[in-house]
Motif scaffolding. Structure first.
Motif, PDB file in Angstrom:
ATOM      1  N   ARG A  63       0.852  -1.193   0.000  1.00 37.39           N
ATOM      2  CA  ARG A  63       0.000   0.000   0.000  1.00 37.39           C
ATOM      3  C   ARG A  63       0.888   1.244   0.000  1.00 37.39           C
ATOM      4  O   ARG A  63       2.078   1.181   0.304  1.00 37.39           O
ATOM      5  N   SER A  81      -8.146  10.214  -0.204  1.00 37.29           N
ATOM      6  CA  SER A  81      -9.596  10.034  -0.139  1.00 37.29           C
ATOM      7  C   SER A  81     -10.256  10.121  -1.512  1.00 37.29           C
ATOM      8  O   SER A  81     -11.371   9.618  -1.699  1.00 37.29           O
ATOM      9  N   PRO A  84     -10.405   6.240  -4.171  1.00 34.32           N
ATOM     10  CA  PRO A  84     -11.474   5.242  -4.311  1.00 34.32           C
ATOM     11  C   PRO A  84     -12.599   5.658  -5.253  1.00 34.32           C
ATOM     12  O   PRO A  84     -12.966   4.876  -6.144  1.00 34.32           O
ATOM     13  N   VAL A  89     -10.950   1.903  -6.389  1.00 38.30           N
ATOM     14  CA  VAL A  89     -10.089   1.034  -5.587  1.00 38.30           C
ATOM     15  C   VAL A  89     -10.536   1.047  -4.134  1.00 38.30           C
ATOM     16  O   VAL A  89     -11.270   1.931  -3.689  1.00 38.30           O
ATOM     17  N   SER A  90     -10.056   0.081  -3.392  1.00 41.98           N
ATOM     18  CA  SER A  90     -10.350   0.016  -1.968  1.00 41.98           C
ATOM     19  C   SER A  90      -9.714   1.200  -1.240  1.00 41.98           C
ATOM     20  O   SER A  90      -8.661   1.706  -1.644  1.00 41.98           O
ATOM     21  N   SER A  91     -10.326   1.636  -0.161  1.00 42.63           N
ATOM     22  CA  SER A  91      -9.811   2.779   0.594  1.00 42.63           C
ATOM     23  C   SER A  91      -8.492   2.489   1.291  1.00 42.63           C
ATOM     24  O   SER A  91      -7.870   3.409   1.819  1.00 42.63           O
ATOM     25  N   ASP A  92      -8.070   1.225   1.294  1.00 47.22           N
ATOM     26  CA  ASP A  92      -6.794   0.904   1.941  1.00 47.22           C
ATOM     27  C   ASP A  92      -5.644   0.760   0.940  1.00 47.22           C
ATOM     28  O   ASP A  92      -4.554   0.338   1.308  1.00 47.22           O
ATOM     29  N   TRP A  93      -5.869   1.136  -0.312  1.00 42.57           N
ATOM     30  CA  TRP A  93      -4.762   1.145  -1.274  1.00 42.57           C
ATOM     31  C   TRP A  93      -3.833   2.321  -1.012  1.00 42.57           C
ATOM     32  O   TRP A  93      -2.621   2.184  -1.036  1.00 42.57           O
ATOM     33  N   ARG A 217      -5.983   1.060 -13.700  1.00 44.68           N
ATOM     34  CA  ARG A 217      -7.269   1.602 -13.269  1.00 44.68           C
ATOM     35  C   ARG A 217      -7.839   2.653 -14.215  1.00 44.68           C
ATOM     36  O   ARG A 217      -8.842   3.298 -13.910  1.00 44.68           O
ATOM     37  N   ASP A 225     -13.357   2.697 -13.868  1.00 47.44           N
ATOM     38  CA  ASP A 225     -13.617   2.037 -12.583  1.00 47.44           C
ATOM     39  C   ASP A 225     -14.222   2.988 -11.552  1.00 47.44           C
ATOM     40  O   ASP A 225     -14.375   2.632 -10.390  1.00 47.44           O
ATOM     41  N   GLN A 227     -16.538   5.147  -9.103  1.00 50.38           N
ATOM     42  CA  GLN A 227     -17.757   4.810  -8.388  1.00 50.38           C
ATOM     43  C   GLN A 227     -18.881   5.729  -8.856  1.00 50.38           C
ATOM     44  O   GLN A 227     -18.739   6.944  -8.838  1.00 50.38           O
ATOM     45  N   ASN A 261     -21.096  -0.745 -13.372  1.00 50.75           N
ATOM     46  CA  ASN A 261     -19.665  -0.512 -13.559  1.00 50.75           C
ATOM     47  C   ASN A 261     -19.331  -0.454 -15.050  1.00 50.75           C
ATOM     48  O   ASN A 261     -19.672  -1.372 -15.802  1.00 50.75           O
TER      49      ASN A 261
END
Length: 275
Positions: A63, A81, A84, A89-93, A217, A225, A227, A261
């Motif tokens: 990460r 922030s 994503p 992508v996931s918020s922990d990338w 991405r 991708d 949201q 998506n």
């Protein structure tokens, strides 16, 4: 080369600001801001090195962490922030941490940036490890919270980068991949929320966008991708499908309503066409 008086603290090239007219103030601020993209251009080779090592680590499951205080910390949290929703992508990338915690996003937390040990404690809450990459952000290049975090990260074999706006600062010396954005003295002496902050924001834009593109991405030049969290983004997705697949608006809307998506829909059509 020793670290001398930081450029970010040198006296402004302008004086008697309070005597300037509004147009003079705005024109002079704008003239100073013109130095920012030139500073970024000079730093591109070092930014490229940091992007490449980050992509390499993230492909292996790592990460990217941003670490900063004050304006620098807020910019890191902001950039993290936005990834994503932009890239799906996931918020922990990409994780942004600021001295003093989330409350410091809205108001200053006294002495938060002066604790050289707190950053590592904050990073440990996220289980930082050898796969990860840590980017310290500090206009001065001297913030104890950031420097302390990088020192501990290096001791635990975590790759480190640093963004500062002074030459040969302690942050530059500590980071494996230093990035120096030398924008010169601020219009208001020492107000690094101005040129220094702008340069840091641009650098973070470049880093996260390049990393996300190289991690697949983006397709062509589209955020396939993203949201679809509001009407504007849904409409953008519809237009992407209309353009890429040469279909009518109603068909695009129905497809997006079903699959939620853009990339998924494009992949389905390309599979059917054997592409």
């Amino acid at each position: 080369m020793a670290f001398s008086k930081p450029t970010t603290e040198q006296s402004s090239r302008y004086d008697d600001l309070e005597k300037m007219t509004t147009i003079e103030l705005l024109t002079n601020i704008n003239n100073e801001d013109k130095n920012v993209p030139l500073a970024l251009e000079k730093a591109i080779p070092n930014i490229q090195k940091f992007v490449d090592i980050t992509v390499s680590r993230m492909k292996e499951g790592g990460r990217l962490f941003y670490l900063g205080a004050g304006t620098s910390g807020r910019l890191g949290v902001l950039d993290a922030s936005e990834c994503p929703p932009t890239f799906g992508v996931s918020s922990d990338w990409i994780i942004g941490l600021i001295a003093g915690g989330d409350i410091a996003l809205r108001r200053a937390v006294e002495n938060a940036e002066d604790d050289p040990e707190q950053a590592w404690k904050d990073l440990l809450e996220f289980g930082i490890n050898q796969k990860d990459v840590l980017l310290g952000i500090a206009a001065s290049g001297t913030t104890p919270y950031v420097i302390g975090g990088l020192k501990m990260a290096k001791q635990h074999s975590v790759v480190t980068g640093g963004i500062s706006c002074n030459e040969n600062s302690p942050l530059t010396q500590e980071a494996d991949f230093p990035i120096e954005l030398i924008v010169g003295p601020e219009f208001v002496t020492g107000s690094t929320r101005m040129k220094a902050g702008t340069s840091q924001k641009l650098a973070l834009n470049m880093i996260s966008t390049a990393v996300m593109i190289k991690l697949g991405r983006v397709l062509g030049n589209k955020m396939v991708d993203m949201q679809l969290s509001n009407k504007k983004l849904t409409d953008r997705g519809v237009k992407m499908l209309m353009e890429e697949l040469q279909i009518e608006e109603e068909i695009a809307k129905k497809l997006l309503s079903k699959h939620k998506n853009v990339r998924e829909i494009l992949d389905i059509f390309r599979t059917k066409l054997g592409q």
